[in-house]
Design an enzyme around this catalytic site. Structure first.
Site, mmCIF file in Angstrom:
data_model
loop_
_atom_site.group_PDB
_atom_site.id
_atom_site.type_symbol
_atom_site.label_atom_id
_atom_site.label_comp_id
_atom_site.label_asym_id
_atom_site.label_seq_id
_atom_site.Cartn_x
_atom_site.Cartn_y
_atom_site.Cartn_z
ATOM 1 N N HIS A 132 18.891 -36.963 0.580
ATOM 2 C CA HIS A 132 17.547 -37.670 1.807
ATOM 3 C C HIS A 132 17.144 -37.190 1.153
ATOM 4 O O HIS A 132 15.839 -36.712 2.246
ATOM 5 C CB HIS A 132 18.188 -36.517 3.158
ATOM 6 C CG HIS A 132 19.295 -37.022 3.814
ATOM 7 N ND1 HIS A 132 19.544 -38.755 4.258
ATOM 8 C CD2 HIS A 132 20.976 -36.689 3.260
ATOM 9 C CE1 HIS A 132 20.944 -38.672 4.680
ATOM 10 N NE2 HIS A 132 22.026 -37.778 4.371
ATOM 11 N N LYS B 80 6.701 -4.682 -2.230
ATOM 12 C CA LYS B 80 8.384 -4.306 -2.101
ATOM 13 C C LYS B 80 8.658 -4.225 -0.442
ATOM 14 O O LYS B 80 9.422 -4.682 0.132
ATOM 15 C CB LYS B 80 8.695 -3.429 -2.659
ATOM 16 C CG LYS B 80 10.154 -2.509 -2.349
ATOM 17 C CD LYS B 80 10.880 -3.473 -3.176
ATOM 18 C CE LYS B 80 12.373 -3.406 -3.298
ATOM 19 N NZ LYS B 80 13.456 -4.053 -3.550
ATOM 20 N N ARG C 107 6.374 -0.435 -4.509
ATOM 21 C CA ARG C 107 6.238 -1.006 -3.262
ATOM 22 C C ARG C 107 5.073 -2.161 -3.478
ATOM 23 O O ARG C 107 4.996 -3.302 -2.971
ATOM 24 C CB ARG C 107 5.337 -0.352 -2.688
ATOM 25 C CG ARG C 107 6.411 0.690 -2.223
ATOM 26 C CD ARG C 107 5.793 2.227 -1.621
ATOM 27 N NE ARG C 107 4.535 2.011 -0.412
ATOM 28 C CZ ARG C 107 5.276 1.877 1.036
ATOM 29 N NH1 ARG C 107 6.461 2.348 0.753
ATOM 30 N NH2 ARG C 107 4.742 1.862 2.604
ATOM 31 N N GLU D 52 10.180 -15.784 -7.488
ATOM 32 C CA GLU D 52 9.274 -14.765 -6.709
ATOM 33 C C GLU D 52 9.292 -13.903 -8.683
ATOM 34 O O GLU D 52 7.892 -13.433 -8.534
ATOM 35 C CB GLU D 52 10.685 -13.537 -6.412
ATOM 36 C CG GLU D 52 10.579 -13.560 -5.248
ATOM 37 C CD GLU D 52 11.134 -12.056 -4.802
ATOM 38 O OE1 GLU D 52 11.347 -11.863 -3.721
ATOM 39 O OE2 GLU D 52 12.591 -12.808 -5.261
ATOM 40 N N ASN E 61 -3.101 2.409 5.060
ATOM 41 C CA ASN E 61 -1.959 1.817 5.036
ATOM 42 C C ASN E 61 -2.157 0.465 6.174
ATOM 43 O O ASN E 61 -1.652 1.335 7.356
ATOM 44 C CB ASN E 61 -0.593 2.104 4.529
ATOM 45 C CG ASN E 61 0.903 1.485 4.436
ATOM 46 O OD1 ASN E 61 0.241 -0.238 3.790
ATOM 47 N ND2 ASN E 61 1.879 1.706 4.473
ATOM 48 N N GLY E 62 -1.935 -0.587 6.036
ATOM 49 C CA GLY E 62 -1.904 -1.317 7.211
ATOM 50 C C GLY E 62 -2.620 -2.098 8.018
ATOM 51 O O GLY E 62 -3.725 -2.330 6.998
ATOM 52 N N GLU F 110 18.728 -18.053 -1.673
ATOM 53 C CA GLU F 110 18.459 -16.325 -2.579
ATOM 54 C C GLU F 110 18.424 -16.864 -4.505
ATOM 55 O O GLU F 110 17.434 -16.222 -4.483
ATOM 56 C CB GLU F 110 19.645 -15.732 -2.148
ATOM 57 C CG GLU F 110 19.356 -14.331 -2.939
ATOM 58 C CD GLU F 110 18.149 -13.855 -2.521
ATOM 59 O OE1 GLU F 110 17.503 -14.393 -1.730
ATOM 60 O OE2 GLU F 110 18.200 -12.132 -3.182
ATOM 61 N N LYS G 101 14.817 -15.259 -6.149
ATOM 62 C CA LYS G 101 14.765 -15.347 -7.003
ATOM 63 C C LYS G 101 13.454 -15.701 -7.883
ATOM 64 O O LYS G 101 13.145 -15.242 -9.169
ATOM 65 C CB LYS G 101 16.220 -14.459 -7.914
ATOM 66 C CG LYS G 101 16.923 -13.741 -6.320
ATOM 67 C CD LYS G 101 16.532 -11.994 -6.620
ATOM 68 C CE LYS G 101 15.448 -11.577 -5.925
ATOM 69 N NZ LYS G 101 16.185 -11.519 -4.261
ATOM 70 N N CYS H 296 1.083 -0.901 0.225
ATOM 71 C CA CYS H 296 0.183 0.358 -0.435
ATOM 72 C C CYS H 296 0.826 1.073 0.342
ATOM 73 O O CYS H 296 1.875 1.403 0.482
ATOM 74 C CB CYS H 296 -1.388 0.016 1.170
ATOM 75 S SG CYS H 296 -2.226 -1.206 0.769
ATOM 76 N N TRP I 219 -2.695 -2.413 -1.199
ATOM 77 C CA TRP I 219 -2.174 -4.170 -2.067
ATOM 78 C C TRP I 219 -3.343 -5.062 -0.485
ATOM 79 O O TRP I 219 -3.001 -5.007 0.227
ATOM 80 C CB TRP I 219 -1.109 -4.287 -1.149
ATOM 81 C CG TRP I 219 -0.122 -5.992 -0.839
ATOM 82 C CD1 TRP I 219 0.421 -5.922 -2.566
ATOM 83 C CD2 TRP I 219 0.429 -7.146 -0.405
ATOM 84 N NE1 TRP I 219 1.060 -7.372 -2.546
ATOM 85 C CE2 TRP I 219 0.495 -8.105 -1.308
ATOM 86 C CE3 TRP I 219 -0.485 -6.929 0.706
ATOM 87 C CZ2 TRP I 219 0.351 -8.974 -0.681
ATOM 88 C CZ3 TRP I 219 -0.186 -8.015 1.166
ATOM 89 C CH2 TRP I 219 0.682 -9.532 0.694
HETATM 90 C C1 G6P Z 1 9.747 -8.214 1.124
HETATM 91 C C2 G6P Z 1 10.230 -7.872 -0.055
HETATM 92 C C3 G6P Z 1 12.063 -8.839 -0.379
HETATM 93 C C4 G6P Z 1 11.872 -8.294 0.760
HETATM 94 C C5 G6P Z 1 11.821 -9.173 1.934
HETATM 95 C C6 G6P Z 1 12.459 -8.344 3.600
HETATM 96 O O1 G6P Z 1 9.295 -9.485 0.731
HETATM 97 O O2 G6P Z 1 9.797 -8.416 -1.545
HETATM 98 O O3 G6P Z 1 12.070 -8.373 -1.511
HETATM 99 O O4 G6P Z 1 13.515 -9.503 0.933
HETATM 100 O O5 G6P Z 1 10.226 -8.216 2.026
HETATM 101 O O6 G6P Z 1 12.671 -6.574 3.021
HETATM 102 P P1 G6P Z 1 13.291 -5.895 4.143
HETATM 103 O O7 G6P Z 1 13.329 -4.399 3.002
HETATM 104 O O8 G6P Z 1 13.211 -5.483 5.682
HETATM 105 O O9 G6P Z 1 14.813 -5.772 3.650
#
Ligand code: G6P
Length: 613
Positions: free
Chosen positions: A509, A608, A27, A493, A102-103, A486, A490, A2, A74
């Site tokens: 395993h 984001k 965001r 996502e 927002n929240g 990671e 990626k 949001c 969102w």
């Molecule tokens: C969301 C974002 C990720 C990020 C995570 C933690 O899921 O899409 O890219 O790693 O939040 O966010 P931060 O701002 O705490 O690193």
């Protein structure tokens, strides 16, 4: 997650609202809307749309007023739809109130029940609508808008940032925040509000960050700040360091691509104080660090998402290089888990945004258990996390817009490696010669990264082979296991391919049962003490018909054969190897997403900045 924008001006606010929302698109959101009110005090006008801000722009064509609030939503309560999009309006008896939020309002069901008894009809499934009706109810009692919003906020439980306008208060915009970010921009005869500074830097760099519980009343020529207790307070105006250029796409097709290629520069900027020195010092982590760090006997790192993977790499470094016991926890788990705290623990939070609700709450939880020394590694200088920590290290990655984190991750790793060196030195685990060698390696990092980014054409070719795959396995060992995690994150996502990471030793395993010709297996193969063991793991995959994609250091001597695709990395980076090995994985997922035609920078369902738990 949001985004809020608000404007009170002498000119038409609609273009500014739309432009601000576009800047907040990164965001993450699924619908958008705005509400405006002109100086004549006539009825509020509203436009809403599902989908992108450009659609809202069309829906709002022709609207004009000097004051307005706008929002990207969102979805949390209720599906993404026009009906659920903000702003929400309560309109009856000649009083209309419009709200963006927002929240999450945790007690919205109780409030809703009471409002329904009072005769209010609800148009949406959102928790937000109660804010509009409750404020309306308070206005109906005769309260002025400021007092009405104050009374509303006092009744809300949860974490939120809100903005409110009403036909009962011409040229007045009220905003408040508790647990979600909100700031005020000071213009020439105009004021703005926004969830983050990127929405405003094109208009003003003079920013006031609202503090917890703050409420602000904006008129065109005055900003009145009230603290959580309702007392009038002065709030500092700071000059935002964000440049308008930094949030522009420039010559790139996507922000993620831009941010991947910005990494050498971002690392150089982050490490400036380290690379130009001959020794590392505790003061790199804040004024009080020289006092605090010598007493630290263990570290607890809290983070979410990609930042959690940075934390997981740091655990390997801190234990092996600094001999410092380290625990890493997912923030959302830690905050609700009964855990044992040890004295002399340093709590490290890692966050790109510094606003992630779970990370903030986890830090507060750690403090409540008596752990008061907190170091925040963060990319946003004035964020809530930085304010809540006595020690800090600011990564200098610049604004990261792509939802999938890239440059924030590698700069976090650079910061964490520097921290490891400081702790190793304090604990007598690193001599002056080793220190110089490591600083030289850090200095070389940007050019080593450039060499890897130059491999993009080969990685792009590899990516074609993933387009029709539904699953992928990522393997790594030791400090590269979190890098495999990671890489898998990626890929899922942004390309929506189901991807899992395993420590290569775990292959037998379970995951080996999944391996066949349709399961690409991506492996990180650094030249380290585990390379021969990793090679055996890879043989096991090949023997089951699994297709291998191996990112190997140059002298691991892994041969490219049928079904085995090898990309050799030019440099060896020793301890810093994870920072290099993640780059091809970022590029791979970016190019797979391009082949699949997904929305790279704004993947479906993701946000984001996750400001709700
Ligand atoms: C969301 C974002 C990720 C990020 C995570 C933690 O899921 O899409 O890219 O790693 O939040 O966010 P931060 O701002 O705490 O690193």
């Amino acid at each position: 997650m949001c985004g809020i924008v608000g404007v009170i001006s002498k000119n038409n606010c609609v273009p500014i609202l739309i432009d601000g929302l576009k800047k907040l698109e990164y965001r993450g959101y699924d619908s958008a809307g705005l509400a405006i009110q002109n100086d004549q005090g006539s009825d509020l006008q509203r436009a809403r749309s599902v989908g992108r801000v450009v659609e809202l722009e069309q829906a709002a064509a022709g609207l004009e007023a000097q004051m307005g609030i706008a929002h990207t939503r969102w979805a949390t309560h209720g599906v993404p739809s026009e009906r659920n999009a903000h702003p929400h309006i309560s309109d009856s008896d000649g009083i209309s109130v419009s709200v963006v939020h927002n929240g999450i309002i945790e007690n919205h069901e109780d409030i809703r029940r009471q409002l329904m008894v009072d005769g209010y009809a609800f148009q949406s499934d959102t928790d937000t609508e109660v804010i509009a009706h409750l404020t309306h109810k308070n206005l109906r009692k005769g309260l002025p808008l400021l007092k009405a919003v104050q009374a509303t906020v006092a009744a809300l439980e949860g974490a939120f940032a809100i903005a409110v306008i009403s036909n009962r208060a011409k040229r007045t915009l009220i905003a408040s925040k508790k647990g979600a970010p909100l700031l005020v921009g000071h213009g020439q005869g105009e004021f703005f509000i926004a969830s983050d500074a990127s929405a405003l830097v094109a208009y003003t760099k003079k920013i006031t960050y609202l503090q917890e519980g703050d409420l602000v009343q904006l008129n065109a020529d005055q900003a009145l700040f009230l603290n959580a207790q309702g007392a009038e307070v002065q709030r500092e105006i700071i000059e935002s360091q964000l440049s308008a250029d930094a949030v522009e796409l420039g010559p790139y097709d996507h922000y993620m691509q831009k941010e991947i290629f910005e990494q050498p520069g971002a690392i150089a900027a982050t490490l400036e104080m380290v690379s130009n020195a001959s020794a590392v010092k505790p003061e790199l982590f804040g004024a009080g660090a020289a006092e605090v760090l010598p007493h630290v006997q263990q570290v607890l790192i809290l983070a979410c998402g990609t930042s959690y993977h940075a934390a997981s790499v740091a655990r390997y470094w801190l234990e092996s290089i600094a001999a410092l016991p380290t625990t890493v926890e997912i923030a959302s788990e830690y905050r609700y888990r009964k855990s044992v705290s040890l004295p002399n623990t340093l709590v490290i939070t890692i966050s790109q945004s510094g606003e992630t609700a779970d990370t903030l709450a986890a830090l507060e939880h750690a403090k409540s258990l008596g752990m008061h020394n907190a170091l925040s590694i963060c990319n946003v200088p004035e964020s809530a996390l930085i304010r809540a920590s006595n020690l800090k290290f600011l990564t200098r990655a610049g604004p990261e817009i792509g939802v999938a984190s890239t440059k924030a991750f590698t700069t976090q790793l650079a910061a964490l490696f520097t921290f490891t060196m400081v702790m190793a030195k304090l604990r007598g685990q690193m001599n002056a010669v080793e220190e110089k060698t490591l600083i030289a390696q850090l200095r070389h990092l940007p050019s080593a990264m450039q060499n890897i980014l130059a491999l993009e054409p080969q990685i792009k070719a590899m990516a074609q082979r993933f387009a029709d795959k539904r699953h992928a396995l990522f393997l790594g060992r030791g400090v590269h296991f979190p890098i495999a995690q990671e890489g898998a994150l990626k890929l899922k996502e942004i390309s929506y391919i189901h991807a899992e990471a395993y420590a290569a030793g775990e292959l037998k395993h379970g995951p080996l049962a999944l391996v066949d010709a349709d399961m690409p297996v991506v492996s990180i193969a650094p030249k380290d003490s585990l390379i021969e063991k990793l090679k055996s793991n890879l043989q096991e995959v090949r023997a089951r018909g699994g297709e291998l994609y191996i990112f190997a250091d140059r002298d691991t001597r892994i041969e490219e054969t049928d079904g085995v695709h090898v990309l050799n990395l030019v440099d060896h980076a020793g301890h810093l190897s994870p920072i290099l090995h993640v780059l091809p994985l970022q590029l791979l997922s970016y190019h797979v997403a391009l082949v699949k035609g997904t929305d790279v920078d704004k993947p479906r369902n993701l946000a984001k900045s996750v400001t709700v738990e």
